[in-house]
Design a protein around this motif. Structure first.
Motif, PDB file in Angstrom:
ATOM      1  N   UNK A  30      -8.257  11.552  -1.443  1.00  0.00           N
ATOM      2  CA  UNK A  30      -7.548  10.312  -1.108  1.00  0.00           C
ATOM      3  C   UNK A  30      -7.772   9.928   0.347  1.00  0.00           C
ATOM      4  N   UNK A  31      -7.871   8.636   0.626  1.00  0.00           N
ATOM      5  CA  UNK A  31      -8.054   8.145   1.979  1.00  0.00           C
ATOM      6  C   UNK A  31      -6.684   7.784   2.556  1.00  0.00           C
ATOM      7  N   UNK A  32      -6.286   8.387   3.652  1.00  0.00           N
ATOM      8  CA  UNK A  32      -4.987   8.031   4.247  1.00  0.00           C
ATOM      9  C   UNK A  32      -4.969   6.559   4.665  1.00  0.00           C
ATOM     10  N   UNK A  33      -3.871   5.890   4.398  1.00  0.00           N
ATOM     11  CA  UNK A  33      -3.726   4.478   4.774  1.00  0.00           C
ATOM     12  C   UNK A  33      -2.417   4.315   5.550  1.00  0.00           C
ATOM     13  N   UNK A  34      -2.342   3.325   6.428  1.00  0.00           N
ATOM     14  CA  UNK A  34      -1.117   3.136   7.213  1.00  0.00           C
ATOM     15  C   UNK A  34       0.006   2.564   6.363  1.00  0.00           C
ATOM     16  N   UNK A  35       1.231   2.784   6.800  1.00  0.00           N
ATOM     17  CA  UNK A  35       2.399   2.178   6.165  1.00  0.00           C
ATOM     18  C   UNK A  35       2.552   0.756   6.707  1.00  0.00           C
TER      19      UNK A  35
ATOM     20  N   UNK B 136       0.839  -1.183   0.000  1.00  0.00           N
ATOM     21  CA  UNK B 136       0.000   0.000   0.000  1.00  0.00           C
ATOM     22  C   UNK B 136       0.874   1.232   0.000  1.00  0.00           C
ATOM     23  N   UNK B 137       0.258   2.346  -0.331  1.00  0.00           N
ATOM     24  CA  UNK B 137       0.994   3.601  -0.423  1.00  0.00           C
ATOM     25  C   UNK B 137       1.346   4.109   0.968  1.00  0.00           C
ATOM     26  N   UNK B 138       2.097   5.180   1.007  1.00  0.00           N
ATOM     27  CA  UNK B 138       2.464   5.784   2.277  1.00  0.00           C
ATOM     28  C   UNK B 138       1.238   6.359   2.958  1.00  0.00           C
TER      29      UNK B 138
END
Length: 298
Positions: A151-156, A10-12
């Motif tokens: 955009x939805x923030x996602x965890x690293x 997944x993205x940062x």
């Protein structure tokens, strides 16, 4: 029953907003005047004869397989006039057809589910322009672009780059192979149980047996088939003797170019030094010794 195990990074923690309010999303039909993303459409813009939406520098486009039967009509950032690609070039005719200038000259049509627009050789659908909006004459609905939202923030996640693989069996194996090809920048290999090579099932080879193309054909799209014809279902599994392996690399290079391009699969050069494990679909216990790897070398 087939299954797919896909592991993807997944993205940062946050993403950067696209400079326009759209992604490479499908164009659909919607109730007119229900959204600001229904116009104004400007037709025959520039040397490429683009169809441009408002002032967003976004143009009517179509996704892979570009220009061919079943290609979904979408919205994407306008290409410069000196770009030789024709996937944003259209002829809006006096009688309401929107015709792609790519090989085949297919028309923008409404899919049977009544929602998504796609390219079809059956040019039944007509579109008028009213107050800058394209409306579908048969339904009265308007061509609509959709805002994907913020955009939805996602965890690293703690995923090691270079150690991501896709795995699947039967139709899931086919999908695992496609996933590997589409995201080869991040996916390092694939294990396909009774799977077919990328795009093999819909590619016409000189030794293939041809069938009439009908609305009930199990293979509704065939790349390079003669007009009105299609190929056998799962032909690369059941009739491998007809597969021309040398033709398989031609498709991604033809539609995406040597270095790839936006909206297409990742650069095929990513797989030149990777491994794929094709396994025959039989009852067996798999060990390191029973898997025979094939390595792609550029």
């Amino acid at each position: 029953m087939s299954s797919v195990l896909l592991v993807a990074s997944l993205a940062a923690a946050s993403a950067v907003q696209d400079p326009t309010p759209f992604d490479h999303g499908s164009l659909t039909l919607g109730e007119c005047e229900s959204t600001k993303y229904q116009g104004p459409w400007n037709v025959n813009v520039g040397m490429k004869k683009q169809i441009k939406l408002g002032d967003w520098n976004m143009c009517m486009d179509n996704g892979p397989p570009f220009g061919t039967e079943g290609s979904v009509v979408s919205l994407y950032e306008c290409q410069p006039d000196d770009d030789e690609e024709l996937n944003q070039s259209w002829n809006y005719t006096f009688d309401g057809h929107i015709i792609s200038l790519q090989e085949g000259n297919r028309c923008v049509s409404l899919r049977e589910d009544g929602l998504v627009l796609y390219l079809s050789s059956r040019c039944y659908d007509r579109f008028g322009i009213l107050q800058g909006s394209f409306y579908h004459e048969q339904t009265g609905l308007c061509v609509t672009a959709h805002d994907p939202g913020s955009p939805i923030p996602v965890p690293q996640l703690n995923i090691a780059p270079g150690k991501i693989y896709s795995v699947g069996g039967s139709s899931g194996g086919d999908f695992a192979v496609q996933f590997h090809m589409a995201f080869s920048e991040h996916v390092s290999g694939v294990c396909g149980y009774d799977a077919q090579p990328y795009h093999c099932a819909v590619t016409y080879f000189p030794d293939d047996f041809l069938l009439p193309l009908t609305e009930r054909s199990p293979v509704p799209y065939c790349y390079s088939c003669p007009k009105g014809k299609t190929v056998l279902y799962d032909k690369c599994k059941n009739h491998p003797q007809s597969v021309d392996v040398g033709m398989l690399p031609d498709y991604p290079r033809h539609v995406c170019g040597e270095g790839g391009k936006p909206g297409c699969i990742d650069n095929v050069a990513n797989i030149y030094d990777e491994y794929t494990y094709p396994v025959e679909n039989v009852r067996r216990i798999l060990t390191a010794q029973t898997l025979t790897p094939f390595r792609f070398m550029g």
